[in-house]
Design a protein around this motif. Structure first.
Motif, PDB file in Angstrom:
ATOM      1  N   ALA A  54      -2.887  -7.258  21.628  1.00 24.63           N
ATOM      2  CA  ALA A  54      -2.170  -7.243  22.897  1.00 24.63           C
ATOM      3  C   ALA A  54      -2.938  -6.395  23.900  1.00 24.63           C
ATOM      4  N   GLU A  55      -3.450  -7.037  24.940  1.00 18.85           N
ATOM      5  CA  GLU A  55      -4.158  -6.283  25.974  1.00 18.85           C
ATOM      6  C   GLU A  55      -3.181  -5.364  26.718  1.00 18.85           C
ATOM      7  N   ASP A  56      -3.603  -4.121  26.959  1.00 20.33           N
ATOM      8  CA  ASP A  56      -2.759  -3.119  27.600  1.00 20.33           C
ATOM      9  C   ASP A  56      -3.178  -2.960  29.059  1.00 20.33           C
ATOM     10  N   PHE A  57      -2.448  -3.594  29.961  1.00 26.06           N
ATOM     11  CA  PHE A  57      -2.814  -3.579  31.371  1.00 26.06           C
ATOM     12  C   PHE A  57      -2.668  -2.191  31.991  1.00 26.06           C
ATOM     13  N   THR A  58      -1.862  -1.324  31.369  1.00 25.50           N
ATOM     14  CA  THR A  58      -1.686   0.025  31.925  1.00 25.50           C
ATOM     15  C   THR A  58      -2.898   0.910  31.662  1.00 25.50           C
ATOM     16  N   THR A  59      -3.801   0.468  30.788  1.00 27.63           N
ATOM     17  CA  THR A  59      -5.017   1.228  30.482  1.00 27.63           C
ATOM     18  C   THR A  59      -6.233   0.498  31.034  1.00 27.63           C
ATOM     19  N   ALA A  93      -6.540  -1.559  33.334  1.00 28.33           N
ATOM     20  CA  ALA A  93      -6.238  -2.979  33.596  1.00 28.33           C
ATOM     21  C   ALA A  93      -6.519  -3.872  32.391  1.00 28.33           C
ATOM     22  N   GLY A  94      -6.403  -3.313  31.173  1.00 26.35           N
ATOM     23  CA  GLY A  94      -6.629  -4.117  29.971  1.00 26.35           C
ATOM     24  C   GLY A  94      -8.045  -4.627  29.845  1.00 26.35           C
ATOM     25  N   SER A  95      -8.986  -3.962  30.533  1.00 27.30           N
ATOM     26  CA  SER A  95     -10.375  -4.420  30.511  1.00 27.30           C
ATOM     27  C   SER A  95     -11.008  -4.190  29.146  1.00 27.30           C
ATOM     28  N   ILE A  96     -12.089  -4.917  28.885  1.00 24.34           N
ATOM     29  CA  ILE A  96     -12.719  -4.932  27.560  1.00 24.34           C
ATOM     30  C   ILE A  96     -13.899  -3.964  27.539  1.00 24.34           C
ATOM     31  N   LEU A 120      -2.064 -11.649  22.941  1.00 20.39           N
ATOM     32  CA  LEU A 120      -1.232 -11.486  24.127  1.00 20.39           C
ATOM     33  C   LEU A 120      -2.117 -10.946  25.243  1.00 20.39           C
ATOM     34  N   LEU A 121      -2.299 -11.733  26.296  1.00 21.92           N
ATOM     35  CA  LEU A 121      -3.338 -11.463  27.287  1.00 21.92           C
ATOM     36  C   LEU A 121      -2.776 -10.986  28.619  1.00 21.92           C
ATOM     37  N   GLU A 122      -3.386  -9.966  29.147  1.00 24.92           N
ATOM     38  CA  GLU A 122      -3.164  -9.484  30.498  1.00 24.92           C
ATOM     39  C   GLU A 122      -4.256  -8.463  30.776  1.00 24.92           C
ATOM     40  N   GLY A 123      -5.392  -8.949  31.241  1.00 24.21           N
ATOM     41  CA  GLY A 123      -6.529  -8.050  31.389  1.00 24.21           C
ATOM     42  C   GLY A 123      -7.559  -8.545  32.384  1.00 24.21           C
ATOM     43  N   ALA A 124      -8.442  -7.631  32.765  1.00 24.90           N
ATOM     44  CA  ALA A 124      -9.406  -7.892  33.833  1.00 24.90           C
ATOM     45  C   ALA A 124     -10.770  -8.363  33.340  1.00 24.90           C
ATOM     46  N   PRO A 153      -2.019 -11.457  34.905  1.00 24.96           N
ATOM     47  CA  PRO A 153      -3.328 -12.010  35.267  1.00 24.96           C
ATOM     48  C   PRO A 153      -4.352 -11.806  34.158  1.00 24.96           C
ATOM     49  N   SER A 154      -5.121 -12.838  33.880  1.00 23.75           N
ATOM     50  CA  SER A 154      -6.162 -12.773  32.848  1.00 23.75           C
ATOM     51  C   SER A 154      -7.421 -13.404  33.418  1.00 23.75           C
ATOM     52  N   ALA A 155      -8.511 -12.632  33.422  1.00 25.20           N
ATOM     53  CA  ALA A 155      -9.730 -13.096  34.077  1.00 25.20           C
ATOM     54  C   ALA A 155     -10.943 -12.927  33.178  1.00 25.20           C
ATOM     55  N   GLY A 156     -12.009 -13.640  33.543  1.00 24.41           N
ATOM     56  CA  GLY A 156     -13.300 -13.454  32.887  1.00 24.41           C
ATOM     57  C   GLY A 156     -13.279 -13.764  31.407  1.00 24.41           C
ATOM     58  N   HIS A 157     -13.981 -12.919  30.651  1.00 19.26           N
ATOM     59  CA  HIS A 157     -14.122 -13.151  29.218  1.00 19.26           C
ATOM     60  C   HIS A 157     -12.772 -13.179  28.512  1.00 19.26           C
ATOM     61  N   GLY A 158     -11.880 -12.268  28.876  1.00 16.88           N
ATOM     62  CA  GLY A 158     -10.572 -12.237  28.225  1.00 16.88           C
ATOM     63  C   GLY A 158      -9.818 -13.535  28.380  1.00 16.88           C
ATOM     64  N   ALA A 159      -9.950 -14.174  29.555  1.00 16.11           N
ATOM     65  CA  ALA A 159      -9.252 -15.427  29.806  1.00 16.11           C
ATOM     66  C   ALA A 159      -9.746 -16.551  28.909  1.00 16.11           C
ATOM     67  N   LEU A 160     -10.968 -16.454  28.423  1.00 17.02           N
ATOM     68  CA  LEU A 160     -11.520 -17.521  27.582  1.00 17.02           C
ATOM     69  C   LEU A 160     -10.835 -17.598  26.227  1.00 17.02           C
ATOM     70  N   VAL A 161     -10.139 -16.535  25.839  1.00 10.91           N
ATOM     71  CA  VAL A 161      -9.397 -16.556  24.579  1.00 10.91           C
ATOM     72  C   VAL A 161      -8.349 -17.666  24.601  1.00 10.91           C
ATOM     73  N   ALA A 162      -7.747 -17.917  25.764  1.00 12.08           N
ATOM     74  CA  ALA A 162      -6.677 -18.911  25.843  1.00 12.08           C
ATOM     75  C   ALA A 162      -7.158 -20.341  25.599  1.00 12.08           C
ATOM     76  N   PRO A 163      -8.114 -20.855  26.373  1.00 12.58           N
ATOM     77  CA  PRO A 163      -8.475 -22.265  26.190  1.00 12.58           C
ATOM     78  C   PRO A 163      -9.090 -22.598  24.838  1.00 12.58           C
ATOM     79  N   VAL A 164      -9.583 -21.611  24.086  1.00  8.85           N
ATOM     80  CA  VAL A 164     -10.099 -21.929  22.753  1.00  8.85           C
ATOM     81  C   VAL A 164      -9.027 -21.756  21.682  1.00  8.85           C
ATOM     82  N   SER A 165      -7.788 -21.475  22.086  1.00  5.88           N
ATOM     83  CA  SER A 165      -6.672 -21.366  21.152  1.00  5.88           C
ATOM     84  C   SER A 165      -5.963 -22.709  21.010  1.00  5.88           C
ATOM     85  N   ASP A 166      -5.296 -22.901  19.876  1.00  7.09           N
ATOM     86  CA  ASP A 166      -4.558 -24.148  19.641  1.00  7.09           C
ATOM     87  C   ASP A 166      -3.424 -24.325  20.639  1.00  7.09           C
TER      88      ASP A 166
END
Length: 502
Positions: A86-91, A93-96, A121-125, A160-173
């Motif tokens: 679970a990405e933590d947006f409070t830290t 912005a949940g960046s990697i 669970l995604l919410e990160g920059a 909001p989910s952007a960049g590399h983190g957002a790629l987790v979604a489209p490769v999921s079932d």
């Protein structure tokens, strides 16, 4: 002799570090997050997982950055183990960061090793802007790609989910978002800098974009609804491709809902007149164990319904034409949706029930420009390569390629093929064929007569296993399913795919 007091200083240090991590981005940032109507990362995991089952992994990663912006670990959903992140947006912005990257890889690696689902669970920059160098480190997307078709993978977009983190979604079932979710390659500031376009994150990748582009499958009103739907979705699946879906225990099912029963309601729902539309959802309500079946991707490709349901307590996947959308004609979006859904169902050994009632692939210049034939070929390749049990019913009509993508082609590995009497089929309808061939009135009349008797002629040559009374639909499907499940006399294994999708 050792003394417990010798440990106190070390344990106090551990406790201090843990409390820092549990504080996430600090009280003010967490409160601001809650004020938007969102759960924080840890509260999301508490809601998703069975009570008290979460066990954290990498809690102290990131040193001064709490959990390095992502909470990871394992837990139970409906009593079955899963790996979670679970990405933590409070830290930040949940960046990697580097440690967060390693944690993401690790949970995906363990999901495959332990043969259990992976939920993110995604919410990160995206990747963190810093001077830190990653070097030649593995990326979580490599591990997640290796999970594909082997363990169920789910992504939720809860902000909001952007960049590399957002790629987790489209490769999921399965991808689901909340009303506050958004997904994009790059956020509004980067878009403004790169292209000059001034746009909000909602207009760039919010629900009105992501759902209708097909990037995201389902929508939940808020965090709680999304997390509850993930639990529902996974309840239909086995833990991995090395196991079979589990039948609902009879003591859990409502009285009689899994039992055989006639379906006379279909005579009222489905008009004998092919030109009259009806809602296929009403058919699913009648045929399956209850009306609580789970639709996947309801906002995209609406001419086909893809759903998860129970038949006699057995989880099944459903692919059904929707006559009240485009008269059931299959457009490119519907075919693309169905192809993905069929591959997911096949990967995890869910029997697939096809309900056909369509006049064919959607014709016209706009449809052709959308690549309808490419999408239709993709759906056909997915269904004909499927090795799971396939059950087919033609309700009223299925013409041309529209019948083949719905698993009507003879000797295509079906466990059972049924049709209602009076169902029409062929290359095209009699009316269309008459116009295309400029047929005289007497020939057109003969074509109409041949169309009306097509189901009986086809049955006479075993084009269908059986013509059935609509009132027998559930019982015929249930008997065929129970018979087909007897084939599971060896351990389940991942599907070996041998087709290149168009």
């Amino acid at each position: 002799m050792a003394n417990a007091s010798d440990w106190q200083e070390t344990l106090d240090d551990l406790d201090r570090r843990r409390r820092h991590t549990l504080g996430m981005g600090g009280h003010e940032r967490v409160a601001k997050h809650h004020a938007k109507g969102k759960l924080d990362a840890r509260a999301r995991l508490d809601r998703l997982l069975d009570k008290g089952s979460f066990r954290e992994l990498g809690m102290l990663a990131g040193e001064d950055i709490a959990a390095d912006g992502i909470v990871t670990g394992s837990g139970l959903i409906n009593g079955a183990p899963v790996m979670v992140g679970a990405e933590d947006f409070t830290t930040l912005a949940g960046s990697i960061g580097p440690s967060g990257n390693a944690k993401r890889y690790r949970v995906a690696e363990l999901a495959l090793r332990d043969k259990i689902p992976l939920v993110m669970l995604l919410e990160g920059a995206g990747h963190r802007a810093s001077g830190e160098r990653y070097g030649r480190t593995p990326t979580d997307l490599l591990a997640q790609a290796q999970c594909s078709g082997r363990v169920p993978t789910v992504a939720a977009l809860l902000g909001p989910s952007a960049g590399h983190g957002a790629l987790v979604a489209p490769v999921s079932d399965f991808r689901i978002m909340s009303s506050q979710g958004a997904i994009f390659t790059a956020g509004p500031p980067v878009v403004k800098e790169s292209t000059g376009e001034d746009i909000t994150k909602e207009d760039l990748g919010g629900p009105n974009v992501a759902l209708y582009s097909g990037v995201v499958h389902n929508l939940g009103e808020d965090d709680e609804a999304v997390l509850d739907d993930i639990r529902r979705y996974l309840s239909y699946f086995p833990s991995s491709a090395w196991s079979y879906p589990e039948q609902v225990a009879e003591d859990i099912a409502e009285d009689g809902e899994t039992a055989p029963r006639p379906t006379p309601e279909l005579l009222d729902i489905i008009s004998r007149d092919n030109r009259r539309v009806y809602n296929m959802r009403s058919v699913l309500d009648v045929v399956f164990d209850n009306t609580d079946w789970f639709e996947v991707q309801p906002y995209f490709g609406k001419a086909i319904i893809c759903a998860l349901a129970h038949l006699g307590g057995h989880p099944v996947a459903v692919v059904a034409n929707q006559p009240n959308v485009l008269a059931g004609s299959i457009d490119a979006d519907a075919a693309d949706k169905a192809a993905h859904f069929i591959m997911v169902a096949d990967s995890f050994h869910l029997p697939i029930v096809f309900f056909a009632d369509n006049p064919g692939m959607l014709p016209g210049s706009r449809s052709e420009r959308s690549g309808v034939l490419r999408a239709g070929a993709r759906m056909f390749a997915a269904q004909t390569a499927a090795t799971t049990l396939k059950l087919h019913v033609t309700l009223r009509k299925a013409y041309g390629f529209g019948s083949m993508v719905m698993s009507l082609l003879g000797f295509d590995g079906q466990e059972a093929t049924f049709a209602f009497p009076g169902a029409t089929m062929g290359a095209m309808s009699a009316a269309a064929l008459s116009k295309a061939s400029h047929a005289e009135e007497n020939l057109a009349a003969r074509l109409r007569e041949a169309e009306l008797t097509a189901s009986f002629r086809s049955a006479g040559h075993l084009g269908f296993d059986e013509l059935i009374d609509p009132r027998e639909t559930r019982d015929q499907l249930l008997d065929a399913l129970r018979r087909g499940l007897r084939a599971r006399q060896a351990a389940a294994e991942p599907v070996q795919r041998t087709v290149i999708l168009p």
